[in-house]
Structures are given as structure tokens and as C-alpha cells.
Design an enzyme around this catalytic site. Structure first.
Site, PDB file in Angstrom:
ATOM      1  N   HIS A 180      -2.122  -1.807   2.846  1.00  0.00           N
ATOM      2  CA  HIS A 180      -0.994  -1.063   3.385  1.00  0.00           C
ATOM      3  C   HIS A 180       0.199  -0.956   2.443  1.00  0.00           C
ATOM      4  O   HIS A 180       1.200  -0.350   2.799  1.00  0.00           O
ATOM      5  CB  HIS A 180      -0.522  -1.703   4.689  1.00  0.00           C
ATOM      6  CG  HIS A 180      -1.580  -1.756   5.740  1.00  0.00           C
ATOM      7  ND1 HIS A 180      -2.218  -0.634   6.208  1.00  0.00           N
ATOM      8  CD2 HIS A 180      -2.109  -2.794   6.433  1.00  0.00           C
ATOM      9  CE1 HIS A 180      -3.102  -0.976   7.131  1.00  0.00           C
ATOM     10  NE2 HIS A 180      -3.046  -2.274   7.287  1.00  0.00           N
ATOM     11  N   TYR A 225      -2.894   3.533   3.833  1.00  0.00           N
ATOM     12  CA  TYR A 225      -2.204   4.088   4.998  1.00  0.00           C
ATOM     13  C   TYR A 225      -1.243   3.012   5.497  1.00  0.00           C
ATOM     14  O   TYR A 225      -1.395   1.829   5.169  1.00  0.00           O
ATOM     15  CB  TYR A 225      -3.176   4.516   6.100  1.00  0.00           C
ATOM     16  CG  TYR A 225      -4.241   3.508   6.472  1.00  0.00           C
ATOM     17  CD1 TYR A 225      -3.979   2.471   7.365  1.00  0.00           C
ATOM     18  CD2 TYR A 225      -5.517   3.596   5.926  1.00  0.00           C
ATOM     19  CE1 TYR A 225      -4.952   1.548   7.706  1.00  0.00           C
ATOM     20  CE2 TYR A 225      -6.499   2.685   6.255  1.00  0.00           C
ATOM     21  CZ  TYR A 225      -6.215   1.662   7.146  1.00  0.00           C
ATOM     22  OH  TYR A 225      -7.180   0.745   7.478  1.00  0.00           O
TER      23      TYR A 225
END
Length: 330
Positions: free
Chosen positions: A306, A258
Site C-alpha cells: 500500500h 492500491y
């Protein structure tokens, strides 16, 4: 007929003289804005009507195919008391981001959240009379010795994130903060002038927000967190899980698990601002991913969880296509 024509000419001359007199008595604060508005009346509407900035507006998509394929102005970045119901697919995606032992019902928690915090629909005033400049300030060590502080503080909005401090670093990072994006594990106390923007990764994060402004009974999520927080509850805002998914899928093509807080902050700015300047993103010139106030031992985790390299490439591309201004520091 000649008399009427002379009378008409006299009216026009007197009108011009009156307008000129008004300019001297009540000068316009922004000459560029005045000429832009006058040009709009003569030429009719154009793509520049998206904002009043003399340079290109962020939301301009004409001639920017790559940007227009990703940017969707209709996706609103915040939850509001009128609209916090999540589509099933977005809700299921959000619920998988972080495991949580909370068995609470999302809708029930959100009702409680918006009984305590405003949940207003903000920043929807985009248009030909607005030019909102925003600085998004990351936490990279490349800010050290940059002396960007005055430039950062000159923006209408200054957006910061996580643990990033200003005290003692004002010359490089500025002193003003209008919006501070955080999640429970990265929370810090804020000045009353600053809006707390919570990025919730799980229902427990929303419950922590309630607890942090009342009883302080939630002291741990997946690690210890601040039990209480100092901030103005009238300025608390909730980042939307729908917007989180939009940033992840539209902009990052699902790289990483994410997006990072830094990327969420950039996406937030793209949707509420007309001009965006980015500071303190990426590594320094020696390739270090340190924070400007400390050595960042968790840089590797940032890049793996990430997809930090991909995030940085997207940010750089936005800069090379003149959608944002990016300041790389030292």
C-alpha cells in the site's frame, strides 16, 4: 412625519425586546453557531458557508493550493442504486486490483446487490447549517495507553476499519462505531447500530456480500472468509471503485499497488464530514507497526503493498496544514 418616525422607532424597539425575550425562553444550543449565522446575514456569503463549524471546514480550498489540486468534492464515495455504472477506464483499473475466478457480470451483480441493500445517496447535506465532526480510528499500537476513548466517542460519526475491536479497549479507542469499513478478508460481525461499508476489490467481494447475508455459500476468496456476517442490512453501503481510483491517483500519485483500508477510510471522512480527527495511524514512538490489540506480523506487507510510508506522509501533511487533527498516541 415625526409621528411616523416615532412609530417606526417603537416597532424596532419592540422587535428587539421580543427577540431578546425569545432568547431567554428558547435559548440557542450553540451560541457560536448563532453568531456565525448572524454574521453571515450581515456580511454575505463567504468560504465559511461550506459548513457551520466554528473552525475551518474540511472542504475549504481557498488558500490551500496543495489541497485544492487534490480534493474534488464532486467525486462521491459510494455506489448507489441510481448510479453504479463505472466508466470504462475506472472499471478496467479496478478489475486489475485483485485476481478473481468469478466470471460474473458486474452490472448484473450490482442489480442483485441493490435489490437486497438500500443503495441510497447519503451525506449530501453539506452546507452552512451542518457541522459534522468525525473520528477516523486506525488500528495502530500507538493507541495503547492513549486514553483517547472519550474524545473519540464525542464525535458525530466514528469510523473504524477491518478487525479493530472496541471491547476491552474502550478507554483508549472508545466504544461507539457508526461506520465500519471492511473487505471480505477483514470482515467481522457488527452491532446493529453500525453501518457496514464494504470496500470491494473484485466482483467476488460483492458476491460474498450477497452470500454473507443469505446462503453463506462463499467461504473462500483468496483465503478463507466468514461465510455469514451479523450486521444490519438496511445500513450496508458500498464503497465506489471510482472513488478508490480517485484516492489512489489524486492523493497518492499512484504510490503502492492500491491504498490501504486506513487511507480509504480517511478519504471517506474527508468527503462526508466537516471536521476530521484521526487516531491510531502510523507506527508507535518506538517505530513498531503493531495493532493495539495484537502484534502485527504483517506490517511489512502493509508498507510494501500500500505504500504505507507515503500514505502516512500525506496524512501528516493534512494535519500540519490544519485540514485534519491527528492524534499520535504513545
Amino acid at each position: 412625519m415625526p409621528g411616523r418616525r416615532c412609530f417606526g422607532i417603537k416597532i424596532i424597539v419592540l422587535s428587539v425586546l421580543a427577540f431578546t425575550t425569545l432568547l431567554f425562553i428558547y435559548p440557542f444550543p450553540d451560541t457560536k453557531l448563532l453568531f456565525k449565522q448572524a454574521s453571515r446575514l450581515l456580511e454575505g456569503p463567504s468560504a465559511s458557508d461550506l459548513c457551520a463549524c466554528p473552525a475551518q471546514c474540511v472542504a475549504e480550498t481557498q488558500g490551500h493550493q496543495w489541497f485544492s489540486e487534490r480534493f474534488n468534492r464532486s467525486v462521491y464515495p459510494l455506489l448507489t442504486k441510481e448510479n453504479y455504472t463505472l466508466p470504462k477506464d475506472a472499471f478496467n483499473w479496478w478489475m486489475r486490483l485483485q485476481s478473481s475466478r468469478s466470471g460474473a457480470n458486474f452490472s448484473h451483480v450490482m442489480k442483485e446487490v441493490f435489490s437486497m441493500f438500500p443503495g441510497e445517496s447519503l451525506y449530501r447535506d453539506a452546507g452552512p447549517d451542518r457541522c459534522r465532526s468525525c473520528a477516523v480510528v486506525g488500528n495502530s499500537g500507538n493507541l495503547k495507553g492513549s486514553y483517547y476513548g472519550r474524545m473519540i466517542d464525542s464525535n458525530d460519526l466514528v469510523i473504524r476499519m477491518n478487525q479493530g475491536p472496541t471491547q476491552g479497549f474502550e478507554d483508549d479507542v472508545g466504544a461507539r462505531t457508526t461506520h465500519h469499513l471492511m473487505y471480505p478478508e477483514s470482515a467481522k460481525n457488527l452491532d446493529p447500530e453500525t453501518s457496514l461499508v464494504l470496500i470491494p476489490f473484485k466482483i467476488l467481494d460483492l458476491q460474498w456480500l450477497l452470500s454473507a447475508f443469505t446462503t453463506g455459500h462463499i467461504k473462500q476468496t483468496y483465503r478463507r472468509v466468514l461465510p455469514t456476517i451479523q450486521a444490519d442490512r438496511a445500513k450496508v453501503q458500498i464503497y465506489s471503485p471510482v472513488f478508490m481510483r480517485y484516492a489512489y491517483e489524486n492523493w497518492l500519485d499512484k504510490h503502492g499497488r492500491y491504498p490501504s483500508t486506513g487511507f480509504f477510510s480517511l478519504m471517506f471522512a474527508l468527503h462526508i464530514c466537516d471536521e476530521v480527527s484521526v487516531f491510531g495511524y502510523g507506527a508507535d514512538k518506538r517505530g513498531n507497526w503493531d495493532h493495539y490489540w495484537e502484534h502485527n506480523a504483517g506490517a511489512g506487507q502493509y508498507r510494501s503493498v500500500h505504500g504505507g510510508d507515503h500514505e502516512y506522509n500525506i496524512t501528516r501533511y493534512l494535519a500540519t496544514t490544519n485540514k485534519i487533527k491527528m492524534y499520535v498516541g504513545t
